[in-house]
Design a protein around this motif. Structure first.
Motif, short mmCIF file in Angstrom:
data_model
loop_
_atom_site.label_atom_id
_atom_site.label_comp_id
_atom_site.label_asym_id
_atom_site.label_seq_id
_atom_site.Cartn_x
_atom_site.Cartn_y
_atom_site.Cartn_z
N ARG A 46 58.52 21.08 82.74
CA ARG A 46 58.67 19.70 82.28
C ARG A 46 59.97 19.44 81.52
O ARG A 46 60.41 18.28 81.43
CB ARG A 46 57.48 19.30 81.41
N ASP A 47 60.58 20.47 80.94
CA ASP A 47 61.79 20.24 80.16
C ASP A 47 62.95 21.10 80.62
O ASP A 47 63.88 21.36 79.85
CB ASP A 47 61.52 20.46 78.67
N TYR A 81 54.64 14.53 76.11
CA TYR A 81 55.29 15.03 74.90
C TYR A 81 56.69 15.51 75.25
O TYR A 81 57.05 15.63 76.44
CB TYR A 81 54.50 16.19 74.30
N SER A 110 59.07 18.92 74.02
CA SER A 110 58.93 20.17 73.29
C SER A 110 59.82 20.16 72.05
O SER A 110 60.85 19.47 72.01
CB SER A 110 59.33 21.34 74.18
N GLN A 115 61.84 22.37 71.20
CA GLN A 115 63.16 22.86 71.61
C GLN A 115 64.02 21.73 72.18
O GLN A 115 65.21 21.59 71.85
CB GLN A 115 63.00 23.98 72.65
N GLU A 116 63.42 20.90 73.03
CA GLU A 116 64.18 19.78 73.58
C GLU A 116 64.52 18.76 72.50
O GLU A 116 65.61 18.18 72.50
CB GLU A 116 63.42 19.10 74.72
N GLY A 152 50.58 21.03 74.37
CA GLY A 152 51.97 20.61 74.15
C GLY A 152 52.06 19.31 73.38
O GLY A 152 52.97 19.14 72.55
N THR A 153 51.12 18.40 73.59
CA THR A 153 51.13 17.14 72.87
C THR A 153 50.83 17.36 71.39
O THR A 153 51.45 16.74 70.52
CB THR A 153 50.12 16.16 73.48
N GLU A 158 51.56 20.07 69.74
CA GLU A 158 52.77 20.67 69.17
C GLU A 158 53.81 19.59 68.88
O GLU A 158 54.53 19.66 67.87
CB GLU A 158 53.33 21.71 70.15
N PHE A 159 53.89 18.59 69.76
CA PHE A 159 54.82 17.49 69.54
C PHE A 159 54.43 16.69 68.31
O PHE A 159 55.28 16.34 67.47
CB PHE A 159 54.83 16.59 70.78
N TYR A 178 55.37 18.66 65.27
CA TYR A 178 56.82 18.57 65.06
C TYR A 178 57.16 17.28 64.32
O TYR A 178 57.93 17.29 63.34
CB TYR A 178 57.54 18.62 66.41
#
Length: 388
Positions: free
Chosen positions: A237-238, A306, A308, A310-311, A346-347, A349-350, A353
């Motif tokens: 995805r990223d 989301y 990441s 990192q992105e 992942g969502t 984690e977003f 963040y």
């Protein structure tokens, strides 16, 4: 003296003879098939006409019925009844001798780049938010605009009730983007965006707004219109390919879609009156376009998607580094996901963040997975928050 047959009699005789021959040339009609049939107790009966089939199965995993065997009657109609089914709109299909097919008795289908499933709408005893109600209705239009690489882009546009009458009034705009393999029609035909907004506006819960639904897969459209094969969707995805395609969509949105809409519709042309939202891939496109163009959008809605950490740090460090400015710029940053969604982790984690960076956002975690049943919920929850 011989008498001639009048011309109109000869023509009538010829027509009767033609119709008689045509009727004999027609293949025999099969029995009438009613499918799907939503019963009073919320069970649903599905039917498929296939006298010579060896096996027919019902596929409808999103309402709990996957690969369910169907039984054949003496007329060659296969059928099965499932449920009771929770009121909502669900995709389904049939497997006929191992081949997946749509329901030929049903005109409602799921717009998609790939297989187009049929749709069954199970109504609630109390009308759901997406139900057709006796309220003023807006208009749904199909528009075509000049896009990238000489192609023609397509849009589905909702204008609210009263748009054609109040010709001096201007409206805010919500740009709403579908997910991977979806088309510009999916929010309309599956998400029932027009009915949801009609109902919310009638109840005084949402402001009248224009909703623009674009097609998110620029690479596929360019390939189709230039005679090339559709490129495969990015797996990660990223990764660079996914980010590059999101950038292509962003460029098309900013340089082609928005100018077209603002030229042809009565819009309020500033960031405070522009919202952007999307589901799945469209959610990622939403976040990238909004974070990279804070001067264009003040309202941001991410459904089942989301970016990441990192992105975020690599491409949008300003969002977390200057959270005070981010919170000032975005009147709404919304993140929602289902607890069974494959993007759930992942969502979260977003969200973590954003919390760690002190970025304000609203969130909603529902049950269910990566489905359009959830998308309708998210749209119904966020539309009342926009442009207030």
């Amino acid at each position: 003296m011989l008498m001639q047959t009048p011309l109109f009699i000869r023509l009538a005789a010829f027509l009767l003879l033609f119709l008689a021959k045509a009727s004999f040339a027609q293949p025999p009609r099969g029995p009438l098939v009613v499918s799907p049939q939503v019963n009073a107790d919320k069970t649903v009966t599905f039917r498929y006409l296939a006298p010579s089939a060896q096996q027919v199965l019902l596929n409808g995993g999103q309402f709990g019925s996957s690969a369910v065997p169907m039984a054949k009657d003496t007329s060659g109609i296969w059928s099965v009844t499932v449920g009771p089914v929770k009121p909502d709109i669900y995709p389904y299909s049939f497997q006929v001798n191992g081949v997946t097919v749509m329901d030929p008795a049903n005109v409602a289908f799921f717009p998609n780049e790939r297989f187009k499933a049929s749709l069954v709408d199970v109504p609630g005893d109390t009308p759901l938010v997406h139900a057709l109600k006796d309220v003023p209705h807006g208009t749904v239009s199909y528009e075509y605009y000049p896009s990238v690489s000489g192609t023609t882009g397509s849009l589905v546009i909702y204008t609210p009730p009263g748009y054609t009458k109040n010709t001096s009034q201007k409206y805010p705009v919500f740009y709403l983007i579908s997910g991977t393999t979806d088309t510009e029609e999916t929010y309309f035909k599956v998400g029932k965006t027009n009915f949801i907004l009609d109902n919310l506006i009638a109840e005084g819960k949402a402001k009248p707004m224009i909703i623009v639904m674009p097609y998110g897969n620029i690479a596929a459209r360019v390939a189709e219109q230039t005679g090339k094969p559709k490129p495969a969707d990015p797996v990660v995805r990223d990764d660079a390919e996914a980010v590059s395609r999101a950038k292509a969509f962003e460029t098309d949105l900013l340089t082609n879609v928005i100018p077209y809409v603002e030229k042809n519709y009565r819009t309020i042309n500033n960031r405070d009156n522009r919202a952007i939202g999307g589901f799945s891939r469209g959610g990622g496109q939403t976040l990238r376009a909004a974070f990279g163009n804070m001067d264009k959008f003040a309202w941001v809605c991410s459904y089942s998607s989301y970016l990441s950490p990192q992105e975020m740090d690599r491409n949008f460090p300003q969002i977390g580094a200057n959270s005070a400015n981010t919170n000032k710029q975005f009147k709404l940053l919304w993140v929602s996901v289902g607890s069974e969604d494959f993007l759930y982790k992942g969502t979260l984690e977003f969200m973590d963040y954003l919390k760690a960076k002190n970025v304000n956002f609203k969130s909603l975690i529902t049950d269910g997975g990566h489905t359009w049943m959830n998308v309708k919920k998210y749209l119904a929850e966020t539309a009342p928050l926009l442009f207030k």
